[in-house]
Scaffold this motif. Sequence first.
Motif, PDB file in Angstrom:
ATOM      1  N   ARG A   1      -8.969   0.471   9.855  1.00  0.00           N
ATOM      2  CA  ARG A   1      -9.500   1.782   9.477  1.00  0.00           C
ATOM      3  C   ARG A   1      -8.425   2.623   8.768  1.00  0.00           C
ATOM      4  O   ARG A   1      -8.728   3.387   7.856  1.00  0.00           O
ATOM      5  CB  ARG A   1     -10.037   2.515  10.704  1.00  0.00           C
ATOM      6  CG  ARG A   1     -11.228   1.805  11.347  1.00  0.00           C
ATOM      7  CD  ARG A   1     -11.854   2.597  12.495  1.00  0.00           C
ATOM      8  NE  ARG A   1     -12.625   3.738  11.947  1.00  0.00           N
ATOM      9  CZ  ARG A   1     -12.263   4.988  12.028  1.00  0.00           C
ATOM     10  NH1 ARG A   1     -11.099   5.319  12.611  1.00  0.00           N
ATOM     11  NH2 ARG A   1     -13.014   5.947  11.528  1.00  0.00           N
ATOM     12  N   LEU A   2      -7.167   2.466   9.200  1.00  0.00           N
ATOM     13  CA  LEU A   2      -6.063   3.164   8.530  1.00  0.00           C
ATOM     14  C   LEU A   2      -5.960   2.735   7.075  1.00  0.00           C
ATOM     15  O   LEU A   2      -5.901   3.575   6.162  1.00  0.00           O
ATOM     16  CB  LEU A   2      -4.751   2.869   9.262  1.00  0.00           C
ATOM     17  CG  LEU A   2      -3.469   3.350   8.571  1.00  0.00           C
ATOM     18  CD1 LEU A   2      -3.379   4.869   8.587  1.00  0.00           C
ATOM     19  CD2 LEU A   2      -2.240   2.719   9.244  1.00  0.00           C
ATOM     20  N   LEU A   3      -5.942   1.418   6.830  1.00  0.00           N
ATOM     21  CA  LEU A   3      -5.818   0.928   5.461  1.00  0.00           C
ATOM     22  C   LEU A   3      -7.069   1.255   4.652  1.00  0.00           C
ATOM     23  O   LEU A   3      -6.980   1.620   3.472  1.00  0.00           O
ATOM     24  CB  LEU A   3      -5.555  -0.583   5.466  1.00  0.00           C
ATOM     25  CG  LEU A   3      -5.370  -1.250   4.098  1.00  0.00           C
ATOM     26  CD1 LEU A   3      -4.312  -0.542   3.259  1.00  0.00           C
ATOM     27  CD2 LEU A   3      -5.022  -2.737   4.276  1.00  0.00           C
TER      28      LEU A   3
ATOM     29  N   VAL B   1       3.691   0.785   1.311  1.00  0.00           N
ATOM     30  CA  VAL B   1       4.216   0.166   2.533  1.00  0.00           C
ATOM     31  C   VAL B   1       4.954   1.198   3.374  1.00  0.00           C
ATOM     32  O   VAL B   1       4.793   1.253   4.601  1.00  0.00           O
ATOM     33  CB  VAL B   1       5.137  -1.017   2.178  1.00  0.00           C
ATOM     34  CG1 VAL B   1       5.860  -1.528   3.421  1.00  0.00           C
ATOM     35  CG2 VAL B   1       4.337  -2.149   1.531  1.00  0.00           C
ATOM     36  N   ALA B   2       5.749   2.042   2.720  1.00  0.00           N
ATOM     37  CA  ALA B   2       6.517   3.057   3.448  1.00  0.00           C
ATOM     38  C   ALA B   2       5.599   4.032   4.173  1.00  0.00           C
ATOM     39  O   ALA B   2       5.923   4.515   5.267  1.00  0.00           O
ATOM     40  CB  ALA B   2       7.430   3.807   2.479  1.00  0.00           C
ATOM     41  N   GLU B   3       4.441   4.310   3.603  1.00  0.00           N
ATOM     42  CA  GLU B   3       3.509   5.241   4.247  1.00  0.00           C
ATOM     43  C   GLU B   3       2.700   4.573   5.349  1.00  0.00           C
ATOM     44  O   GLU B   3       2.450   5.173   6.404  1.00  0.00           O
ATOM     45  CB  GLU B   3       2.562   5.837   3.198  1.00  0.00           C
ATOM     46  CG  GLU B   3       1.610   6.871   3.776  1.00  0.00           C
ATOM     47  CD  GLU B   3       0.843   7.643   2.701  1.00  0.00           C
ATOM     48  OE1 GLU B   3      -0.130   8.335   3.067  1.00  0.00           O
ATOM     49  OE2 GLU B   3       1.216   7.549   1.509  1.00  0.00           O
ATOM     50  N   LEU B   4       2.319   3.320   5.147  1.00  0.00           N
ATOM     51  CA  LEU B   4       1.430   2.655   6.094  1.00  0.00           C
ATOM     52  C   LEU B   4       2.156   2.026   7.277  1.00  0.00           C
ATOM     53  O   LEU B   4       1.685   2.110   8.418  1.00  0.00           O
ATOM     54  CB  LEU B   4       0.626   1.575   5.368  1.00  0.00           C
ATOM     55  CG  LEU B   4      -0.407   2.053   4.352  1.00  0.00           C
ATOM     56  CD1 LEU B   4      -0.875   0.886   3.494  1.00  0.00           C
ATOM     57  CD2 LEU B   4      -1.597   2.698   5.069  1.00  0.00           C
ATOM     58  N   ALA B   5       3.288   1.366   7.025  1.00  0.00           N
ATOM     59  CA  ALA B   5       3.944   0.549   8.052  1.00  0.00           C
ATOM     60  C   ALA B   5       4.227   1.309   9.348  1.00  0.00           C
ATOM     61  O   ALA B   5       3.967   0.778  10.439  1.00  0.00           O
ATOM     62  CB  ALA B   5       5.225  -0.066   7.491  1.00  0.00           C
TER      63      ALA B   5
END
Length: 312
Positions: A91-93, A116-120
Amino acid sequence: MQSPFKAAELQALLDEMARDAPFPSIDALNARLAQRMQQYNTTPQPELGGLSPDQAAQLLYGDWATVGAFRVTGEAAPEALLAVPFVADARLLMAYLGANGPVKLTPKGNLTRAAVAELAPQLRSEALLEERGGLAPLPVRNEDDVRWLPVLKHILLFGKLATKRKGLLLSARGRALLPEPQVGSLFVELFLTFFRQFDLRYLYSGTPHLGLQQTLPYAFFQIGRTAHDWTPFAPLADAAWLQSARDPFASWERDHPEARFNAFRYRVLEPLVLFGLLERRLLPAAAPYLRRAEYRCTPLYSQLLRFAFDVP
């Protein structure tokens, strides 16, 4: 067609036929054979973990949704499903794609370093990774530096929840399943895509064991029977892994018998942790890398994975 009987059973059947001969007709002989096959097919067999051949067939030859003894459901409290790590990360992605799509991809098809920096840091799946033996965390820059992010991206693509068009986009199907009231349907979609479409060999590159993914309903059924309490991973894998679905022993596996079960652990048990169906604990040891893993079913296991056999 290969006989369903093992050699000793076949010999016993032939001896029985010889004792009862002559039969009055070929129809009488065929009727006796059909009766014995029916008896065999409905009798629990040790090599099938106590299931009969009929029950095993009902597990293995279904579609997990409408045909067969195994069903995946989304019938649990929405708040419990929203807390499932893989569902939360999906759901985040999906929300990220919906807000920022089309999200640019690198020439190799990966998410950019900015994405990647925002999601990881927000991925719940990453928090479930095992301790790395006291080593410092690896730096995260690229998509491949994040264990579950590439898998998550491909599951969304395989499940048609995301699509590639001038970048990565949330699909119409993804938009329909993103709202919280749809979390049950989203769970089912993610589970079916992960275990039926995604090649689980990506998660562990040791011995291929091609039969493992093809016999997962059997494994799920036996896990539910075995892991009511904390169970070491090797005995659990041995109980839940169909014998006929295992490759022959590799030479290195003979020297390290427990390592043979790593394929089951990393392709089945660890993903079930991500889906909130199992929990894992690591036992104390002299060094972090020596800690042994144990697993047990969560309450969601029996709610979301259902088994019902037709009675012949």
